[in-house]
Design a protein around this motif. Structure first.
Motif, PDB file in Angstrom:
ATOM      1  N   UNK A   1       2.034 -18.626  11.713  1.00 25.21           N
ATOM      2  CA  UNK A   1       1.651 -18.664  13.124  1.00 25.21           C
ATOM      3  C   UNK A   1       2.143 -20.077  13.811  1.00 25.21           C
ATOM      4  N   UNK A   2       2.221 -21.060  12.821  1.00 23.00           N
ATOM      5  CA  UNK A   2       2.891 -22.434  13.259  1.00 23.00           C
ATOM      6  C   UNK A   2       4.010 -22.602  12.770  1.00 23.00           C
ATOM      7  N   UNK A   3       4.873 -23.394  13.375  1.00 25.54           N
ATOM      8  CA  UNK A   3       6.300 -23.839  12.650  1.00 25.54           C
ATOM      9  C   UNK A   3       6.566 -25.229  13.201  1.00 25.54           C
ATOM     10  N   UNK A   4       6.611 -26.177  12.007  1.00 24.23           N
ATOM     11  CA  UNK A   4       6.999 -27.583  12.087  1.00 24.23           C
ATOM     12  C   UNK A   4       8.353 -27.738  11.906  1.00 24.23           C
ATOM     13  N   UNK A   5       9.143 -28.437  13.022  1.00 20.56           N
ATOM     14  CA  UNK A   5      10.546 -29.069  12.789  1.00 20.56           C
ATOM     15  C   UNK A   5      10.720 -30.196  13.332  1.00 20.56           C
ATOM     16  N   UNK A   6      11.853 -30.600  12.584  1.00 19.12           N
ATOM     17  CA  UNK A   6      12.173 -32.211  12.687  1.00 19.12           C
ATOM     18  C   UNK A   6      13.477 -32.420  13.026  1.00 19.12           C
ATOM     19  N   UNK A   7      13.787 -33.025  14.298  1.00 20.42           N
ATOM     20  CA  UNK A   7      15.333 -33.418  14.576  1.00 20.42           C
ATOM     21  C   UNK A   7      15.265 -35.001  14.329  1.00 20.42           C
ATOM     22  N   UNK A   8      16.168 -35.348  13.392  1.00 21.63           N
ATOM     23  CA  UNK A   8      16.185 -36.719  12.949  1.00 21.63           C
ATOM     24  C   UNK A   8      17.112 -37.666  13.874  1.00 21.63           C
ATOM     25  N   UNK A   9      18.090 -36.998  14.614  1.00 20.56           N
ATOM     26  CA  UNK A   9      18.795 -37.695  15.614  1.00 20.56           C
ATOM     27  C   UNK A   9      18.201 -37.984  16.898  1.00 20.56           C
ATOM     28  N   UNK A  10      17.218 -37.188  17.229  1.00 21.45           N
ATOM     29  CA  UNK A  10      16.164 -37.355  18.378  1.00 21.45           C
ATOM     30  C   UNK A  10      14.891 -38.142  18.000  1.00 21.45           C
ATOM     31  N   UNK A  11      14.918 -38.200  16.694  1.00 20.05           N
ATOM     32  CA  UNK A  11      13.471 -38.850  16.180  1.00 20.05           C
ATOM     33  C   UNK A  11      12.207 -38.127  16.575  1.00 20.05           C
ATOM     34  N   UNK A  12      12.035 -36.638  16.675  1.00 20.11           N
ATOM     35  CA  UNK A  12      11.322 -36.004  17.253  1.00 20.11           C
ATOM     36  C   UNK A  12      10.742 -35.107  16.014  1.00 20.11           C
ATOM     37  N   UNK A  13       9.383 -34.835  16.129  1.00 22.73           N
ATOM     38  CA  UNK A  13       8.873 -33.593  15.286  1.00 22.73           C
ATOM     39  C   UNK A  13       8.170 -32.761  16.055  1.00 22.73           C
ATOM     40  N   UNK A  14       8.282 -31.555  16.121  1.00 15.78           N
ATOM     41  CA  UNK A  14       7.684 -30.481  16.884  1.00 15.78           C
ATOM     42  C   UNK A  14       6.644 -29.692  15.980  1.00 15.78           C
ATOM     43  N   UNK A  15       5.643 -29.324  16.702  1.00 13.69           N
ATOM     44  CA  UNK A  15       4.999 -28.058  16.288  1.00 13.69           C
ATOM     45  C   UNK A  15       4.870 -26.728  17.150  1.00 13.69           C
ATOM     46  N   UNK A  16       5.526 -25.784  16.794  1.00 15.95           N
ATOM     47  CA  UNK A  16       5.423 -24.591  17.561  1.00 15.95           C
ATOM     48  C   UNK A  16       4.146 -23.794  17.175  1.00 15.95           C
ATOM     49  N   UNK A  17       3.359 -23.516  18.128  1.00 18.52           N
ATOM     50  CA  UNK A  17       1.952 -22.727  17.651  1.00 18.52           C
ATOM     51  C   UNK A  17       2.072 -21.520  18.579  1.00 18.52           C
ATOM     52  N   UNK A  18       1.938 -20.387  17.822  1.00 15.38           N
ATOM     53  CA  UNK A  18       1.758 -18.938  18.354  1.00 15.38           C
ATOM     54  C   UNK A  18       0.561 -18.270  17.915  1.00 15.38           C
ATOM     55  N   UNK A  19       0.352 -17.231  18.569  1.00 14.51           N
ATOM     56  CA  UNK A  19      -0.951 -16.412  18.359  1.00 14.51           C
ATOM     57  C   UNK A  19      -1.883 -17.267  18.110  1.00 14.51           C
ATOM     58  N   UNK A  20      -2.197 -18.195  19.121  1.00 12.33           N
ATOM     59  CA  UNK A  20      -3.255 -19.109  19.146  1.00 12.33           C
ATOM     60  C   UNK A  20      -4.669 -18.497  19.109  1.00 12.33           C
ATOM     61  N   UNK A  21      -5.720 -18.993  18.379  1.00  7.99           N
ATOM     62  CA  UNK A  21      -7.134 -18.567  18.061  1.00  7.99           C
ATOM     63  C   UNK A  21      -8.015 -19.761  18.683  1.00  7.99           C
ATOM     64  N   UNK A  22      -9.260 -19.435  19.418  1.00  4.45           N
ATOM     65  CA  UNK A  22      -9.891 -20.253  19.759  1.00  4.45           C
ATOM     66  C   UNK A  22     -10.273 -21.460  18.574  1.00  4.45           C
ATOM     67  N   UNK A  23     -10.309 -21.017  17.422  1.00  5.44           N
ATOM     68  CA  UNK A  23     -10.585 -22.057  16.509  1.00  5.44           C
ATOM     69  C   UNK A  23      -9.391 -23.033  16.372  1.00  5.44           C
ATOM     70  N   UNK A  24      -8.353 -22.775  16.977  1.00  2.00           N
ATOM     71  CA  UNK A  24      -7.306 -23.668  16.880  1.00  2.00           C
ATOM     72  C   UNK A  24      -7.386 -24.844  17.873  1.00  2.00           C
ATOM     73  N   UNK A  25      -8.365 -24.977  18.588  1.00  6.67           N
ATOM     74  CA  UNK A  25      -8.930 -25.856  19.568  1.00  6.67           C
ATOM     75  C   UNK A  25      -9.176 -27.017  19.013  1.00  6.67           C
TER      76      UNK A  25
END
Length: 124
Positions: free
Chosen positions: A66-90
């Motif tokens: 459901x979640x995907x972590x990615x990193x862009x070293x050129x921009x010094x960023x790390x992202x977390x794409x979250x899908x199919x979210x559930x109440x327990x993800x709060x």
């Protein structure tokens, strides 16, 4: 290493949200980068980890697929794409730089640097 998370908010069950973390500091490229979360009344828990190159990832069973972590070293960023979210993800979500370069389920006591958290609320 300084970490600043953003992108949290309110989303409905089944929805998606993307968190971003800006990493700075001359040694940030030496670290794997993680996301953790802490729900009210619960301990902070590991969510996902990405290697220094961005080529290897690891997820907690609760978010795998459901979640995907990615990193862009050129921009010094790390992202977390979250899908199919559930109440327990709060939870408040934190980006983190663990002490060890291994991409695995890190413990909170293995983290050298924490960013300020960002709140994610999944409503039903």
């Amino acid at each position: 290493v300084q970490l600043q998370a953003s992108g949290g908010g309110l989303v409905q069950v089944g929805g998606s949200l993307r968190l971003s973390c800006a990493a700075s500091g001359r040694t940030v490229s030496n670290y794997a980068l993680d996301w953790f979360r802490q729900a009210p009344g619960k301990e902070r828990e590991f969510v996902a980890s990405v290697s220094r190159s961005g080529g290897t990832t690891y997820y907690a069973d609760s978010v795998k697929g459901r979640f995907t972590i990615s990193r862009d070293n050129a921009k010094s960023m790390v992202d977390l794409q979250m899908s199919s979210l559930k109440p327990e993800d709060t939870a408040v979500y934190y980006c983190a730089a663990p002490r060890y370069a291994s991409v695995t389920h890190h413990r909170t006591d293995e983290v050298d640097y924490w960013g300020r958290g960002t709140q994610v609320t999944v409503s039903s």
